[in-house]
Design a protein around this motif. Structure first.
Motif, PDB file in Angstrom:
ATOM      1  N   ASP A  55     -13.293  62.305 -45.315  1.00  0.00           N
ATOM      2  CA  ASP A  55     -14.518  62.478 -44.527  1.00  0.00           C
ATOM      3  C   ASP A  55     -15.361  61.208 -44.532  1.00  0.00           C
ATOM      4  O   ASP A  55     -16.007  60.883 -43.538  1.00  0.00           O
ATOM      5  CB  ASP A  55     -15.319  63.689 -44.994  1.00  0.00           C
ATOM      6  CG  ASP A  55     -15.713  63.621 -46.448  1.00  0.00           C
ATOM      7  OD1 ASP A  55     -14.990  63.022 -47.254  1.00  0.00           O
ATOM      8  OD2 ASP A  55     -16.779  64.185 -46.791  1.00  0.00           O
ATOM      9  N   ILE A  56     -15.330  60.449 -45.619  1.00  0.00           N
ATOM     10  CA  ILE A  56     -16.060  59.181 -45.657  1.00  0.00           C
ATOM     11  C   ILE A  56     -15.366  58.167 -44.752  1.00  0.00           C
ATOM     12  O   ILE A  56     -16.027  57.434 -44.008  1.00  0.00           O
ATOM     13  CB  ILE A  56     -16.199  58.651 -47.101  1.00  0.00           C
ATOM     14  CG1 ILE A  56     -17.117  59.586 -47.903  1.00  0.00           C
ATOM     15  CG2 ILE A  56     -16.734  57.223 -47.109  1.00  0.00           C
ATOM     16  CD1 ILE A  56     -17.230  59.254 -49.365  1.00  0.00           C
ATOM     17  N   LYS A  57     -14.046  58.142 -44.780  1.00  0.00           N
ATOM     18  CA  LYS A  57     -13.308  57.246 -43.888  1.00  0.00           C
ATOM     19  C   LYS A  57     -13.674  57.512 -42.430  1.00  0.00           C
ATOM     20  O   LYS A  57     -13.839  56.582 -41.641  1.00  0.00           O
ATOM     21  CB  LYS A  57     -11.805  57.406 -44.081  1.00  0.00           C
ATOM     22  CG  LYS A  57     -11.271  56.797 -45.344  1.00  0.00           C
ATOM     23  CD  LYS A  57      -9.760  56.981 -45.410  1.00  0.00           C
ATOM     24  CE  LYS A  57      -9.179  56.420 -46.684  1.00  0.00           C
ATOM     25  NZ  LYS A  57      -7.726  56.599 -46.758  1.00  0.00           N
ATOM     26  N   ARG A  58     -13.792  58.801 -42.075  1.00  0.00           N
ATOM     27  CA  ARG A  58     -14.158  59.155 -40.699  1.00  0.00           C
ATOM     28  C   ARG A  58     -15.565  58.669 -40.365  1.00  0.00           C
ATOM     29  O   ARG A  58     -15.829  58.255 -39.232  1.00  0.00           O
ATOM     30  CB  ARG A  58     -14.037  60.660 -40.478  1.00  0.00           C
ATOM     31  CG  ARG A  58     -12.612  61.131 -40.299  1.00  0.00           C
ATOM     32  CD  ARG A  58     -12.526  62.573 -39.827  1.00  0.00           C
ATOM     33  NE  ARG A  58     -13.090  63.525 -40.761  1.00  0.00           N
ATOM     34  CZ  ARG A  58     -12.444  64.050 -41.799  1.00  0.00           C
ATOM     35  NH1 ARG A  58     -11.206  63.703 -42.038  1.00  0.00           N
ATOM     36  NH2 ARG A  58     -13.033  64.911 -42.589  1.00  0.00           N
TER      37      ARG A  58
ATOM     38  N   ILE B   7     -20.249  57.743 -52.075  1.00  0.00           N
ATOM     39  CA  ILE B   7     -19.353  56.867 -52.837  1.00  0.00           C
ATOM     40  C   ILE B   7     -19.964  56.575 -54.207  1.00  0.00           C
ATOM     41  O   ILE B   7     -19.271  56.633 -55.231  1.00  0.00           O
ATOM     42  CB  ILE B   7     -19.073  55.558 -52.067  1.00  0.00           C
ATOM     43  CG1 ILE B   7     -18.278  55.849 -50.796  1.00  0.00           C
ATOM     44  CG2 ILE B   7     -18.328  54.556 -52.951  1.00  0.00           C
ATOM     45  CD1 ILE B   7     -18.212  54.679 -49.822  1.00  0.00           C
ATOM     46  N   ALA B   8     -21.264  56.275 -54.238  1.00  0.00           N
ATOM     47  CA  ALA B   8     -21.937  55.980 -55.508  1.00  0.00           C
ATOM     48  C   ALA B   8     -21.902  57.194 -56.427  1.00  0.00           C
ATOM     49  O   ALA B   8     -21.667  57.066 -57.638  1.00  0.00           O
ATOM     50  CB  ALA B   8     -23.382  55.536 -55.255  1.00  0.00           C
ATOM     51  N   ALA B   9     -22.111  58.390 -55.876  1.00  0.00           N
ATOM     52  CA  ALA B   9     -22.090  59.615 -56.683  1.00  0.00           C
ATOM     53  C   ALA B   9     -20.698  59.867 -57.256  1.00  0.00           C
ATOM     54  O   ALA B   9     -20.553  60.242 -58.424  1.00  0.00           O
ATOM     55  CB  ALA B   9     -22.539  60.811 -55.842  1.00  0.00           C
ATOM     56  N   LYS B  10     -19.679  59.633 -56.443  1.00  0.00           N
ATOM     57  CA  LYS B  10     -18.304  59.813 -56.916  1.00  0.00           C
ATOM     58  C   LYS B  10     -18.023  58.860 -58.077  1.00  0.00           C
ATOM     59  O   LYS B  10     -17.457  59.252 -59.097  1.00  0.00           O
ATOM     60  CB  LYS B  10     -17.334  59.555 -55.764  1.00  0.00           C
ATOM     61  CG  LYS B  10     -15.886  59.749 -56.107  1.00  0.00           C
ATOM     62  CD  LYS B  10     -15.033  59.536 -54.859  1.00  0.00           C
ATOM     63  CE  LYS B  10     -13.576  59.724 -55.145  1.00  0.00           C
ATOM     64  NZ  LYS B  10     -12.762  59.562 -53.946  1.00  0.00           N
ATOM     65  N   ASN B  11     -18.463  57.626 -57.938  1.00  0.00           N
ATOM     66  CA  ASN B  11     -18.254  56.643 -59.000  1.00  0.00           C
ATOM     67  C   ASN B  11     -19.093  56.956 -60.233  1.00  0.00           C
ATOM     68  O   ASN B  11     -18.650  56.726 -61.359  1.00  0.00           O
ATOM     69  CB  ASN B  11     -18.523  55.234 -58.484  1.00  0.00           C
ATOM     70  CG  ASN B  11     -17.456  54.782 -57.506  1.00  0.00           C
ATOM     71  OD1 ASN B  11     -16.325  55.256 -57.546  1.00  0.00           O
ATOM     72  ND2 ASN B  11     -17.814  53.879 -56.621  1.00  0.00           N
TER      73      ASN B  11
ATOM     74  N   THR C 278     -18.046  48.250 -51.031  1.00  0.00           N
ATOM     75  CA  THR C 278     -16.840  48.962 -50.585  1.00  0.00           C
ATOM     76  C   THR C 278     -16.871  49.156 -49.077  1.00  0.00           C
ATOM     77  O   THR C 278     -15.886  48.903 -48.384  1.00  0.00           O
ATOM     78  CB  THR C 278     -16.728  50.325 -51.301  1.00  0.00           C
ATOM     79  OG1 THR C 278     -16.575  50.094 -52.706  1.00  0.00           O
ATOM     80  CG2 THR C 278     -15.563  51.145 -50.776  1.00  0.00           C
ATOM     81  N   ILE C 279     -18.016  49.595 -48.572  1.00  0.00           N
ATOM     82  CA  ILE C 279     -18.157  49.822 -47.127  1.00  0.00           C
ATOM     83  C   ILE C 279     -18.036  48.513 -46.361  1.00  0.00           C
ATOM     84  O   ILE C 279     -17.358  48.448 -45.333  1.00  0.00           O
ATOM     85  CB  ILE C 279     -19.483  50.545 -46.824  1.00  0.00           C
ATOM     86  CG1 ILE C 279     -19.411  51.986 -47.348  1.00  0.00           C
ATOM     87  CG2 ILE C 279     -19.789  50.521 -45.322  1.00  0.00           C
ATOM     88  CD1 ILE C 279     -20.723  52.736 -47.307  1.00  0.00           C
ATOM     89  N   LYS C 280     -18.658  47.468 -46.854  1.00  0.00           N
ATOM     90  CA  LYS C 280     -18.554  46.160 -46.192  1.00  0.00           C
ATOM     91  C   LYS C 280     -17.100  45.716 -46.118  1.00  0.00           C
ATOM     92  O   LYS C 280     -16.651  45.208 -45.083  1.00  0.00           O
ATOM     93  CB  LYS C 280     -19.373  45.115 -46.949  1.00  0.00           C
ATOM     94  CG  LYS C 280     -20.862  45.292 -46.825  1.00  0.00           C
ATOM     95  CD  LYS C 280     -21.577  44.263 -47.707  1.00  0.00           C
ATOM     96  CE  LYS C 280     -23.040  44.544 -47.847  1.00  0.00           C
ATOM     97  NZ  LYS C 280     -23.687  43.579 -48.760  1.00  0.00           N
ATOM     98  N   GLY C 281     -16.369  45.907 -47.200  1.00  0.00           N
ATOM     99  CA  GLY C 281     -14.963  45.529 -47.222  1.00  0.00           C
ATOM    100  C   GLY C 281     -14.110  46.377 -46.300  1.00  0.00           C
ATOM    101  O   GLY C 281     -13.220  45.872 -45.619  1.00  0.00           O
TER     102      GLY C 281
END
Length: 105
Positions: free
Chosen positions: A87-90, A53-57, A32-35
């Protein structure tokens, strides 16, 4: 990173029953981050974003509600989106590559 994810999720570090799933979720978070950033490798500085991200998923997987947009049950409400938290986007902004001449935000 597996142990960090387990700690974040409150899982027993010695319990290996969910390790394959957690490794998959870590890999998917990195993808996801690479993309999002148009990069080929995820820098170590983004490990926190990978874990979040992994925890959310993982939590979505436990609830069997991938991509749920709204649900109310017995006074409890849940609403998910497929987008990253703000906050992750930032966190990702400094690592984003330019596509053409525009930032992809």
């Amino acid at each position: 990173m597996l142990n960090s994810l387990k700690l974040y999720l409150g899982l027993d570090l010695s319990d290996t029953a969910k390790d394959d799933l957690l490794y998959l979720l870590i890999s998917m978070a990195q993808d996801t981050i690479k993309g999002e950033c148009l990069i080929t490798t995820v820098p170590e500085e983004l490990n926190t974003a990978v874990i979040r991200i992994a925890a959310k998923n993982y939590n979505r997987y436990k609830m069997k509600s991938d991509g749920l947009t709204s649900q109310t049950q017995g006074g409890r409400s849940a609403q998910f989106t497929s987008e990253l938290d703000e906050d992750i986007k930032r966190m990702l902004i400094p690592y984003k590559k330019i596509r053409g001449m525009n930032y992809v935000l």
